[in-house]
Structure formats: C-alpha cells, structure tokens
Design an enzyme around this catalytic site. Structure first.
Site, PDB file in Angstrom:
ATOM      1  N   SER A 108      32.269  73.014  33.087  1.00  0.00           N
ATOM      2  CA  SER A 108      32.865  73.164  31.764  1.00  0.00           C
ATOM      3  C   SER A 108      32.314  74.407  31.078  1.00  0.00           C
ATOM      4  O   SER A 108      31.141  74.737  31.242  1.00  0.00           O
ATOM      5  CB  SER A 108      32.555  71.949  30.907  1.00  0.00           C
ATOM      6  OG  SER A 108      33.017  72.163  29.604  1.00  0.00           O
ATOM      7  N   SER A 109      33.163  75.050  30.268  1.00  0.00           N
ATOM      8  CA  SER A 109      32.700  76.231  29.525  1.00  0.00           C
ATOM      9  C   SER A 109      31.609  75.853  28.528  1.00  0.00           C
ATOM     10  O   SER A 109      30.810  76.698  28.136  1.00  0.00           O
ATOM     11  CB  SER A 109      33.865  76.872  28.773  1.00  0.00           C
ATOM     12  OG  SER A 109      34.403  75.961  27.846  1.00  0.00           O
ATOM     13  N   CYS A 110      31.543  74.569  28.113  1.00  0.00           N
ATOM     14  CA  CYS A 110      30.583  74.209  27.065  1.00  0.00           C
ATOM     15  C   CYS A 110      29.175  74.021  27.603  1.00  0.00           C
ATOM     16  O   CYS A 110      28.290  73.626  26.857  1.00  0.00           O
ATOM     17  CB  CYS A 110      31.065  72.991  26.285  1.00  0.00           C
ATOM     18  SG  CYS A 110      31.029  71.501  27.242  1.00  0.00           S
ATOM     19  N   TYR A 137      25.236  65.979  28.493  1.00  0.00           N
ATOM     20  CA  TYR A 137      26.421  66.236  29.329  1.00  0.00           C
ATOM     21  C   TYR A 137      26.247  67.562  30.066  1.00  0.00           C
ATOM     22  O   TYR A 137      26.492  67.666  31.278  1.00  0.00           O
ATOM     23  CB  TYR A 137      27.634  66.270  28.398  1.00  0.00           C
ATOM     24  CG  TYR A 137      28.927  66.799  28.965  1.00  0.00           C
ATOM     25  CD1 TYR A 137      29.800  65.968  29.658  1.00  0.00           C
ATOM     26  CD2 TYR A 137      29.310  68.137  28.767  1.00  0.00           C
ATOM     27  CE1 TYR A 137      31.002  66.452  30.138  1.00  0.00           C
ATOM     28  CE2 TYR A 137      30.503  68.623  29.249  1.00  0.00           C
ATOM     29  CZ  TYR A 137      31.350  67.780  29.932  1.00  0.00           C
ATOM     30  OH  TYR A 137      32.542  68.268  30.414  1.00  0.00           O
ATOM     31  N   LYS A 141      26.058  68.438  34.091  1.00  0.00           N
ATOM     32  CA  LYS A 141      26.989  69.372  34.762  1.00  0.00           C
ATOM     33  C   LYS A 141      26.224  70.527  35.423  1.00  0.00           C
ATOM     34  O   LYS A 141      26.573  70.958  36.531  1.00  0.00           O
ATOM     35  CB  LYS A 141      27.980  69.944  33.744  1.00  0.00           C
ATOM     36  CG  LYS A 141      28.968  68.928  33.223  1.00  0.00           C
ATOM     37  CD  LYS A 141      30.182  68.882  34.130  1.00  0.00           C
ATOM     38  CE  LYS A 141      31.142  67.804  33.723  1.00  0.00           C
ATOM     39  NZ  LYS A 141      32.060  67.425  34.777  1.00  0.00           N
ATOM     40  N   HIS A 180      39.021  65.661  21.723  1.00  0.00           N
ATOM     41  CA  HIS A 180      38.745  67.082  21.487  1.00  0.00           C
ATOM     42  C   HIS A 180      39.635  67.585  20.353  1.00  0.00           C
ATOM     43  O   HIS A 180      40.554  66.900  19.907  1.00  0.00           O
ATOM     44  CB  HIS A 180      38.985  67.885  22.769  1.00  0.00           C
ATOM     45  CG  HIS A 180      37.973  67.610  23.841  1.00  0.00           C
ATOM     46  ND1 HIS A 180      38.314  67.099  25.079  1.00  0.00           N
ATOM     47  CD2 HIS A 180      36.631  67.754  23.865  1.00  0.00           C
ATOM     48  CE1 HIS A 180      37.219  66.951  25.809  1.00  0.00           C
ATOM     49  NE2 HIS A 180      36.191  67.339  25.098  1.00  0.00           N
TER      50      HIS A 180
HETATM   51  N1  LIG Z   1      39.249  68.009  28.810  1.00  0.00           N
HETATM   52  C1  LIG Z   1      38.673  69.185  28.642  1.00  0.00           C
HETATM   53  O1  LIG Z   1      38.920  69.885  27.661  1.00  0.00           O
HETATM   54  C2  LIG Z   1      37.685  69.708  29.664  1.00  0.00           C
HETATM   55  C3  LIG Z   1      37.127  70.965  29.449  1.00  0.00           C
HETATM   56  C4  LIG Z   1      36.231  71.465  30.345  1.00  0.00           C
HETATM   57  C5  LIG Z   1      35.874  70.716  31.452  1.00  0.00           C
HETATM   58  N2  LIG Z   1      36.422  69.505  31.657  1.00  0.00           N
HETATM   59  C6  LIG Z   1      35.992  68.764  32.845  1.00  0.00           C
HETATM   60  O2  LIG Z   1      37.123  68.434  33.641  1.00  0.00           O
HETATM   61  C7  LIG Z   1      36.894  67.175  34.280  1.00  0.00           C
HETATM   62  C8  LIG Z   1      38.037  66.241  33.967  1.00  0.00           C
HETATM   63  O3  LIG Z   1      38.111  66.073  32.549  1.00  0.00           O
HETATM   64  P1  LIG Z   1      39.309  65.297  31.873  1.00  0.00           P
HETATM   65  O4  LIG Z   1      39.499  65.925  30.542  1.00  0.00           O
HETATM   66  O5  LIG Z   1      40.430  65.179  32.823  1.00  0.00           O
HETATM   67  O6  LIG Z   1      38.628  63.882  31.616  1.00  0.00           O
HETATM   68  P2  LIG Z   1      39.346  62.479  31.430  1.00  0.00           P
HETATM   69  O7  LIG Z   1      40.742  62.661  30.964  1.00  0.00           O
HETATM   70  O8  LIG Z   1      38.421  61.653  30.592  1.00  0.00           O
HETATM   71  O9  LIG Z   1      39.399  61.915  32.899  1.00  0.00           O
HETATM   72  C9  LIG Z   1      38.241  61.537  33.575  1.00  0.00           C
HETATM   73  C10 LIG Z   1      38.612  60.507  34.600  1.00  0.00           C
HETATM   74  O10 LIG Z   1      37.417  60.075  35.249  1.00  0.00           O
HETATM   75  C11 LIG Z   1      37.458  58.668  35.377  1.00  0.00           C
HETATM   76  N3  LIG Z   1      36.118  58.104  35.401  1.00  0.00           N
HETATM   77  C12 LIG Z   1      35.146  58.259  34.479  1.00  0.00           C
HETATM   78  N4  LIG Z   1      34.070  57.562  34.842  1.00  0.00           N
HETATM   79  C13 LIG Z   1      34.378  56.951  36.020  1.00  0.00           C
HETATM   80  C14 LIG Z   1      33.676  56.080  36.890  1.00  0.00           C
HETATM   81  N5  LIG Z   1      32.421  55.693  36.617  1.00  0.00           N
HETATM   82  N6  LIG Z   1      34.300  55.646  38.005  1.00  0.00           N
HETATM   83  C15 LIG Z   1      35.581  56.023  38.272  1.00  0.00           C
HETATM   84  N7  LIG Z   1      36.288  56.846  37.496  1.00  0.00           N
HETATM   85  C16 LIG Z   1      35.687  57.298  36.371  1.00  0.00           C
HETATM   86  C17 LIG Z   1      38.189  58.203  34.128  1.00  0.00           C
HETATM   87  O11 LIG Z   1      38.705  56.930  34.320  1.00  0.00           O
HETATM   88  P3  LIG Z   1      38.631  55.875  33.088  1.00  0.00           P
HETATM   89  O12 LIG Z   1      39.330  56.555  31.947  1.00  0.00           O
HETATM   90  O13 LIG Z   1      39.322  54.678  33.614  1.00  0.00           O
HETATM   91  O14 LIG Z   1      37.172  55.681  32.820  1.00  0.00           O
HETATM   92  C18 LIG Z   1      39.273  59.255  34.003  1.00  0.00           C
HETATM   93  O15 LIG Z   1      40.407  58.949  34.764  1.00  0.00           O
HETATM   94  C19 LIG Z   1      35.557  66.669  33.789  1.00  0.00           C
HETATM   95  O16 LIG Z   1      34.568  66.974  34.717  1.00  0.00           O
HETATM   96  C20 LIG Z   1      35.317  67.449  32.532  1.00  0.00           C
HETATM   97  O17 LIG Z   1      33.949  67.607  32.291  1.00  0.00           O
HETATM   98  C21 LIG Z   1      37.337  68.973  30.786  1.00  0.00           C
END
Ligand SMILES: NC(=O)c1ccc[n+]([C@@H]2O[C@H](COP(=O)([O-])OP(=O)(O)OC[C@H]3O[C@@H](n4cnc5c(N)ncnc54)[C@H](OP(=O)(O)O)[C@@H]3O)[C@@H](O)[C@H]2O)c1
Length: 327
Positions: A108-110, A137, A141, A180
């Site tokens: 992540s950029s953060c 967090y 990461k 967010h």
């Molecule tokens: N969203 C952003 O703006 C952003 C920015 C930078 C980086 N990222 C990175 O991109 C990645 C994906 O982010 P996202 O925004 O897609 O997140 P998200 O929408 O919250 O999706 C995360 C997924 O992981 C699953 N998960 C979490 N804990 C779990 C566990 N213990 N066992 C099995 N599944 C689990 C969640 O399922 P449940 O919901 O059922 O728990 C959900 O489907 C992450 O690594 C995040 O750090 C995201």
C-alpha cells in the site's frame, strides 16, 4: 499466465479481489481458485497449508487483508497487525513450500514514510518514521515485503509486491465507521441528496492532495505485472542481498487532486444540490500523497479510467447494491 493455469485469488470478494476475478475472467482465465473467509480463515496456518497442498496453485494474487480507514486503524491496532501478519505468513510460507510460479502481494502507498518526498518513489520505502495512526498495519505490510524479499533471496521464489494508491470501485466498503475517503463521500452525498440536507460536512480543510485509482484499473495492472516476461519480472525482485530496492512496484493513476475537487466531483456525480462545508478542526493528514509511477509506465502500463468516469461507475454499483451492502 496461461489461461488454464490455476490462479489463486486470496480475498476474492474484496474490492481488489473481486476486480481481479472480473478482469481475469474477462481475459479468458478459467481456472480460478477462490475461498470465502467462511470457507477458509487465512489466519489458520494448517488450513492455508492444506489448501496449497491439495490445490497446488500456479499463481497467487494476495489481496486478502484487514483493511480500513483512520478510525478503524486507531480503534483496532492489535487486529490490524496480528491478522495481516498471520495472513501473509501463512500464504507466503505455503507458496514457497508448494511452489508457485509467481506471487503478487498487495502492499500500500500508505506504508511509505510519513515525511517522504513527493511523488513517492519505490526506493523511499523504509527510509523514515511512519504515519502513527496506521503504523501497525504498515509494519505488517512492510514485513510482508521483507518476507517476499527474503524468500526470493533464499529460495529463488518470484514474490513481488504491488503498491497501490487509494483505490475505489464497485464493492467498496461504505460503512462510515471504517471506510476510506472516496466511498465515505459517495455515501454522504447520496444520503444528503435523499434526505434533502442543506449541506454536507467534509472532514479537514479540503486542501490535501490525494491520488485515486479505479479498482478495475488496479486489477488490470496486477494481471499485467503477472504476465511480464521473466527478465522484466525478475528485474523487480530485489535480488540484492542487503540493500537496493525491495521487490515492489508502485501502481497509481499518476496524478492527484485536492479533496475539495474530489468532493465537488462526488457532488456532481451523485446529483446533490446542497452546499459543501469543510470542517477544518478535523485532521488533514499529509498535505500530499502521490505515487511516482514511472517504473510501471516504463514497463508499458497506465491507468485508463478517469476519476469522474470511475466515480460514476462506483456510484452506479453503490446504487445497485443499496440495501444489501450498506451497513
Ligand atoms: N482499498 C484501498 O484503497 C487499498 C489501497 C492500498 C492497498 N490496498 C491493499 O489491497 C489489498 C486488498 O484491499 P481491498 O481494499 O480489496 O480490501 P477488502 O475490500 O477489505 O478485501 C479484503 C478481503 O480479504 C478478506 N479477508 C480478510 N481477512 C481474512 C481472513 N482472515 N481470512 C480470509 N479472508 C480474509 C476479506 O473477507 P471478509 O470481508 O469476509 O473478511 C475481503 O474479502 C489489501 O492488501 C490492502 O492492504 C487497498
């Protein structure tokens, strides 16, 4: 990746994971491996190991994580560090033990240092103190990236971290407790329109500059990276023993906008006609957060979805899911 290769998308119901499934399917990949959180808790080491032992995936997109905004990070710091470390530990270890061709870990950029120069280049990682509100967090990461690097060095694995900027899109989290900024604005403006409120209050001064990437562009970038030829992919794997750039690459839109402009755009897209007020007593965070995406552009990829177009698509999906996905 060949279209019949077994591709594991960890976190396939999340914002990035669901966009990955859509993009992979659209591109003809038919052998996707997916497990819901209920089917497999990724913090369960033996469960993860069994999945890899039985299914033997060829490629892994690690898009499962505990993710949230400032409020959630501040309220549940122990969960953020514990769960993210556990998921990474289990998947990276299993992907080494039951060898996969390539693995893409979502950073992540953060997690760049709070005071790093802008735009953020890959080599700024680990060069200064972190933003305190999401440090647990970020440390998880950063550890994940160090783990990728260590496996690459010791076992010649091909684990790469993609570093996304702020993402948004269909299936985003609209719960105001832990969402967010962009999905929170979409929900606030939509509800203000429905309730005919006179104004919407946006936290902070509106002056900070932020970058946003549509989730399906992010997914396209991930598939692009996974499909690079060996020479290009391996050049990013952080082969140096103790220094050099870790195995990571920034993924962003390449341009940012002020929160004030973003709020104006969301107002326009949602069709809200009231005022916008900025509550300057709320923290602004860093004045600017923009990724330097020249490495990715030089490889031949750039985002194609404009911010307004992306907000339109996200808002359309929000309206479709209203009632089922909004807490
Ligand atoms: N969203 C952003 O703006 C952003 C920015 C930078 C980086 N990222 C990175 O991109 C990645 C994906 O982010 P996202 O925004 O897609 O997140 P998200 O929408 O919250 O999706 C995360 C997924 O992981 C699953 N998960 C979490 N804990 C779990 C566990 N213990 N066992 C099995 N599944 C689990 C969640 O399922 P449940 O919901 O059922 O728990 C959900 O489907 C992450 O690594 C995040 O750090 C995201």
């Amino acid at each position: 990746m060949r279209t019949k290769d077994k591709i594991y998308v960890a976190g396939h119901r999340g914002l990035v994971g669901s966009a990955l499934v859509k993009t992979l399917t659209r591109n003809g990949y038919t052998n996707l491996l997916c497990r819901t959180h209920d089917e497999l808790d990724l913090t369960d080491q033996s469960g993860v190991e069994s999945l890899f032992a039985e299914e033997r995936p060829d490629y892994v997109f690690l898009a499962a994580a505990k993710v949230g905004g400032i409020h959630a990070n501040n309220t549940y710091p122990a969960d953020f560090i514990h769960i993210n470390l556990a998921i990474q530990n289990n998947i990276l270890m299993a992907a080494h033990k039951y060898p996969v061709n390539r693995l893409l870990f979502l950073g992540s950029s953060c997690i760049y240092p709070k005071a790093a120069p802008q735009p953020l280049k890959e080599e700024y990682l680990n060069t200064g103190p972190l933003e305190p509100t999401n440090r647990p967090y970020a440390v998880a990461k950063l550890t994940g990236i160090e783990q990728c690097w260590s496996y690459n060095r010791q076992y010649a694995t091909r684990f790469l971290a993609a570093m996304p900027t702020n993402l948004y899109g269909p299936g985003d989290n609209y719960n105001l407790e832990n969402s967010h900024v962009l999905p929170a604005l979409i929900r606030k403006f939509h509800e203000a329109k429905v309730n005919q409120s006179a104004s919407v209050v946006v936290w902070g001064s509106g002056t900070p500059m932020r970058e946003f990437l549509y989730s399906e562009d992010m997914a396209e970038a991930c598939v692009f990276l996974m499909n690079l030829d060996d020479q290009q992919f391996d050049s990013m794997l952080g082969s140096d023993r103790n220094d050099g750039i870790p195995p990571l690459i920034n993924v962003g839109a390449g341009k940012d906008c002020a929160i004030r402009e973003l709020a104006e755009l969301v107002r326009e897209v949602t069709g809200y006609e009231g005022d916008i007020q900025f509550d300057a007593s709320r923290p602004d965070g860093s004045p600017r957060k923009l990724l330097d995406v020249s490495r990715l552009s030089n490889l031949g990829w750039q985002a194609t979805t404009g911010l307004k177009q992306g907000i339109h698509s996200a808002y359309a999906a929000y309206l479709t899911n209203l009632g089922s996905s909004v807490a």
